[in-house]
Motif scaffolding. Structure first.
Motif, short mmCIF file in Angstrom:
data_model
loop_
_atom_site.label_atom_id
_atom_site.label_comp_id
_atom_site.label_asym_id
_atom_site.label_seq_id
_atom_site.Cartn_x
_atom_site.Cartn_y
_atom_site.Cartn_z
N UNK A 6 -69.97 -121.69 -78.05
CA UNK A 6 -68.55 -121.23 -78.58
C UNK A 6 -68.27 -120.05 -79.50
N UNK A 7 -67.29 -119.64 -79.21
CA UNK A 7 -67.46 -118.86 -80.98
C UNK A 7 -67.02 -119.61 -82.12
N UNK A 8 -68.03 -118.44 -83.64
CA UNK A 8 -67.71 -119.64 -84.65
C UNK A 8 -66.23 -120.28 -84.97
N UNK A 9 -65.23 -119.66 -84.53
CA UNK A 9 -64.65 -119.34 -85.11
C UNK A 9 -63.87 -121.04 -84.83
N UNK A 10 -64.32 -121.21 -83.25
CA UNK A 10 -64.24 -122.31 -82.66
C UNK A 10 -65.40 -123.63 -82.97
N UNK A 11 -66.03 -123.57 -82.93
CA UNK A 11 -66.81 -124.69 -82.83
C UNK A 11 -66.49 -125.15 -84.78
N UNK A 12 -66.10 -124.62 -85.01
CA UNK A 12 -65.89 -125.02 -86.86
C UNK A 12 -64.75 -125.81 -86.72
N UNK A 13 -64.04 -125.73 -85.76
CA UNK A 13 -62.89 -126.94 -85.41
C UNK A 13 -63.51 -128.15 -84.71
N UNK A 14 -64.29 -128.18 -83.87
CA UNK A 14 -65.10 -128.98 -83.16
C UNK A 14 -64.66 -128.98 -81.72
N UNK A 15 -64.47 -127.74 -81.46
CA UNK A 15 -64.50 -127.55 -80.07
C UNK A 15 -65.40 -127.57 -79.11
N UNK A 25 -72.18 -119.02 -57.73
CA UNK A 25 -71.35 -117.79 -58.78
C UNK A 25 -71.99 -119.06 -60.51
N UNK A 26 -72.55 -118.70 -61.05
CA UNK A 26 -72.61 -119.27 -61.94
C UNK A 26 -72.60 -119.34 -63.14
N UNK A 27 -72.60 -119.76 -63.60
CA UNK A 27 -71.32 -119.38 -65.06
C UNK A 27 -71.39 -119.90 -66.55
N UNK A 28 -71.68 -118.65 -67.76
CA UNK A 28 -71.78 -119.85 -68.89
C UNK A 28 -70.61 -120.04 -69.96
N UNK A 29 -71.06 -120.52 -70.39
CA UNK A 29 -69.43 -120.97 -71.67
C UNK A 29 -68.40 -122.25 -70.53
N UNK A 30 -67.61 -121.17 -70.81
CA UNK A 30 -65.87 -121.55 -70.08
C UNK A 30 -65.48 -120.66 -70.22
N UNK A 31 -66.20 -119.03 -68.96
CA UNK A 31 -66.42 -118.52 -67.73
C UNK A 31 -66.28 -117.00 -68.90
N UNK A 32 -67.39 -117.23 -70.40
CA UNK A 32 -67.33 -116.31 -71.28
C UNK A 32 -69.15 -115.06 -70.86
N UNK A 33 -69.22 -115.89 -70.06
CA UNK A 33 -70.57 -114.46 -69.23
C UNK A 33 -70.56 -115.38 -67.67
N UNK A 34 -70.83 -114.52 -66.66
CA UNK A 34 -71.35 -114.77 -65.14
C UNK A 34 -71.82 -113.84 -64.13
N UNK A 35 -72.52 -114.59 -63.42
CA UNK A 35 -73.68 -113.46 -62.12
C UNK A 35 -72.95 -114.41 -61.16
N UNK A 36 -72.67 -113.63 -60.32
CA UNK A 36 -72.33 -113.64 -58.53
C UNK A 36 -73.46 -113.04 -58.06
N UNK A 37 -74.26 -113.97 -57.04
CA UNK A 37 -74.98 -113.71 -55.92
C UNK A 37 -75.18 -113.77 -54.58
#
Length: 384
Positions: A130-139, A366-378
């Motif tokens: 996750x983004x550092x701003x999110x991670x530091x808040x325990x997300x 459809x393979x998703x990384x994170x919460x839709x941060x990166x995706x590959x569709x085959x």
């Protein structure tokens, strides 16, 4: 550019395994070599999809170690890390290596070793994406899932039970998958009465922590015909990203990476969503099956839950989704999941899916990384 074929595939048992990452990768890699009838010294490129072998077990350098373990020297090796979509990104890299003409035979192996770590430790490793701003808040990703599920249910007037029915469906499919981590049906009451993890989502709305590996053998279609008369081709593939900070999205119930990557894949394959016969979606949380099925164009926005309620996505429905049991039942070893999705599509298109077999000539993963941060569709199509 010549069509890229898949001539072999394999998948290990998913679940809690005594084996470490190198052993898991070698198990799937050797099984794929055997399935394809390819000698190790014929491998030009060897890719390993893996998110966090260093963080989970202190093991790095796994691609070159695997080349040694499989006697695939002097193959070029590389590790593909794209968080929980590392498997899909590995498919893209392996496809590129063949489509570009750089390799005539590419082996892709995806794997992860996770179960030796506590749930808190594994969750923290995954949350590091996750983004550092999110991670530091325990997300964490489960918290994103809970917030998005509540928004979806309220926005589209969907009943809470519809999410539970995704879990019920996928567990039922997993019973017939000999590689799945959980091979046991669950009823709706069990899902709805399980402990709350991130309201409104409960324990059975989440996939497990898993060890496992899967592999694919890719080559030009002209080379494929030298090995077999029956194979599948990757007719379309696309990759995309979305905002790294989830709350910056205009609509958190829409995954832009899914929309954009699938548009690329459909255009390359010259196909439409209605042409897909079977699909494997990244149901790390039950809500993701709704979001992806809509963003892939299978159903109108806010209608994915109705398709589940009506049985459209059942194994005997008009569009079977997650015949493997999905991540929910099959398990989710991070680097392996995207490869295992393609393994299931390959098995379905080759008519080798056993008791979970459906009628299919064209499939999508459809393979998703994170919460839709990166995706590959085959998109894959049968040639048999």
């Amino acid at each position: 550019m010549e069509s890229v074929a898949v001539i072999g595939a394999s998948m290990t048992q998913f679940g809690q395994r005594d084996a470490w990452i190198r052993e898991l990768l070698a198990e799937a890699g050797q099984a794929c070599l055997d399935d394809a009838g390819v000698s190790p010294d014929a491998i030009d490129h060897l890719y390993v999809s893996n998110m966090a072998s260093g963080e989970f077990e202190g093991q790095t350098g796994v691609p070159n170690a695997l080349a040694h373990d499989l006697s695939a020297l002097p193959a070029y090796t590389a590790r593909i890390d794209q968080t929980s979509s590392s498997g899909g990104a590995g498919i893209y890299a392996a496809w590129q290596s063949v489509a570009s003409g750089a390799s005539e035979m590419t082996l892709l192996v995806g794997g992860e070793k996770m179960t030796h770590r506590t749930t808190a430790e594994a969750t923290d490793v995954i949350a590091s994406l996750t983004h550092p701003a999110e991670y530091k808040h325990g997300v964490t990703l489960p918290s994103f899932a809970g917030l998005t599920a509540r928004l979806y249910l309220d926005t589209y007037d969907a009943p809470r039970e519809s999410l539970g029915k995704v879990a019920v469906k996928n567990h039922k499919n997993g019973v017939d998958n000999p590689h799945a981590q959980f091979r046991k049906e669950v009823d709706l009451n069990t899902v709805l009465d399980s402990p709350i993890v991130a309201d409104p989502l409960r324990l059975y709305d989440f996939c497990p922590i898993t060890d496992g590996s899967a592999a694919l053998m890719l080559c030009p279609e002209s080379v494929a015909r030298e090995y077999t008369d029956e194979y599948v081709v990757i007719s379309g593939i696309g990759g995309a990203t979305d905002t790294h900070v989830v709350h910056e999205r205009a609509d958190p119930t829409t995954m832009g990476g899914v929309v954009n990557s699938s548009e690329q894949a459909y255009e390359m394959a010259d196909l439409e969503p209605d042409d897909i016969d079977v699909a494997e979606l990244h149901d790390m949380f039950t809500i993701l099956e709704f979001l992806q099925s809509e963003d892939l164009g299978f159903f109108e926005k806010g209608e994915g839950w109705k398709a589940v309620e009506e049985g459209v996505t059942d194994r005997d429905g008009d569009l079977p989704i997650n015949t493997s049991g999905g991540l929910k039942s099959k398990g989710h070893p991070l680097g392996a999941s995207g490869v295992a999705q393609a393994y299931e599509i390959y098995a379905q298109l080759m008519g080798e899916a056993g008791d979970r077999q459906v009628e299919a000539q064209t499939g999508l993963a459809c393979n998703v990384g994170g919460f839709g941060n990166c995706v590959t569709t085959t998109i894959m199509e049968a040639r048999r």
